[in-house]
Design a protein around this motif. Structure first.
Motif: not given
Length: 362
Positions: A17-24
């Motif tokens: 969930l977090f590692t695959d999330a894009p930069d804001v």
């Protein structure tokens, strides 16, 4: 008394969930006081933002403000304080999809789960049993006296009773007050009581009306204004009782926010609403417990400024917010405005402060 700090569990940033999330996404503010379209609005909960591959916690938060990336950290800024070019976080999804994560389950809770779908007495009213709440307040204040910062928000009802004034002064002297926020009325009527023995012309103990007593609060304000400050008034008139005199003698700061209906007002009252808001936010900047008593609008204002957590010495800890009022409408109105972490006690505030004093100052 024993009291233990609830533990905080941070998100597991190794999860996909977090590692695959894009930069804001960061978008410059188009001009002073204006956020870009699709700006993200803060909640009362811990919030994380992924910048250059790292999840950053907004360490000093405020509901209904916008996150700004500056100097390697996330600042939380009121709309009116935005400057053209500030890098504002945009995005309305809060579970990582846009590099934003609102962590609303970080603190362990002592909640009793039940399988019953139909149960009584889930709200907070004058019929609620508050014995446990009182014990929790006593234990919390004992802890916070040594480890936190306690700010009280008070309405004028707190100054209309001799015992309540004496009780709060005792709490000040005993170290359970690190700051106070109120309006012109609380300070005026407390100083009137110290100076003339009345509040709005009524004796604070016997409730007898003084001759021409309707002048008393105006005479008090006028005398303070003659001296130029509350401190000088207290010193020159040798006042030795009540809330404001105790704060003054113990060098405890207070913020008096003005209102359009104020008499006078006292010299220290801040008449500009945004300057008052800034002063209030400065007062609670490091507060860990806030107790609001008999002042709906000040309580709502403070609740909107107060997050559910603080970062102290690198550790995330919960904050505590109490609203004490005889009116069920007042405490429920606060919850309706988004201050979901508030604990409400429906009772006479004069009795409340006396009970707190009696159990802490023994």
């Amino acid at each position: 008394m024993t009291w233990s700090m609830p533990s905080y569990t941070a998100p597991d940033f190794t999860l996909p969930l977090f590692t695959d999330a894009p930069d804001v996404t960061l978008v410059p503010a188009p001009r002073d006081g204006v956020a870009p379209d699709r700006y993200h609005s803060m909640s009362i909960f811990p919030e994380y933002f992924k910048v250059h591959g790292t999840w950053l916690l907004a360490e000093e938060s405020r509901m209904d403000c916008v996150p700004v990336y500056a100097g390697g950290r996330i600042a939380v800024v009121e709309f009116r304080n935005l400057k053209k070019g500030d890098l504002v976080v945009v995005g309305r999804k809060e579970r990582g999809e846009e590099g934003i994560y609102v962590h609303d389950t970080g603190f362990s809770a002592d909640r009793e789960d039940t399988d019953d779908s139909f149960i009584f007495r889930t709200g907070r009213s004058r019929e609620t049993a508050y014995s446990k709440d009182y014990d929790s307040v006593y234990e919390l204040l004992e802890y916070e006296k040594q480890h936190g910062k306690i700010v009280w928000v008070m309405g004028p009802a707190c100054a209309f009773d001799a015992d309540a004034r004496a009780a709060f002064a005792d709490l000040v002297r005993a170290g359970y007050v690190d700051g106070l926020m109120a309006g012109n009325a609380l300070a005026t009527h407390d100083l009137e009581a110290a100076y003339l023995g009345t509040a709005l012309g009524q004796d604070v103990y016997t409730q007898k009306l003084a001759p021409l007593g309707h002048y008393n609060h105006l005479d008090t304000i006028n005398k303070v204004r003659q001296y130029g400050s509350i401190h000088t008034f207290i010193e020159k008139e040798k006042l030795d009782n009540g809330i404001i005199a105790a704060l003054d003698r113990c060098h405890i700061p207070f913020v008096l926010a003005g209102s359009i209906r104020d008499d006078g007002p006292l010299p220290e009252v801040i008449g500009n609403v945004y300057e008052a808001q800034n002063a209030m936010r400065d007062m609670i900047r490091n507060a860990t417990t806030v107790i609001c008593m008999a002042t709906m609008l000040h309580s709502i204002a403070t609740g909107n400024m107060f997050p559910s957590y603080r970062v102290v010495d690198g550790h995330v800890r919960p904050t505590y917010f109490y609203c004490v009022d005889i009116s069920e409408f007042a405490v429920n109105k606060l919850r309706d405005r988004g201050s979901l972490s508030v604990s409400s006690i429906v009772t006479n505030v004069q009795d409340f402060v006396v009970n707190v004093r009696n159990n802490l100052c023994r």
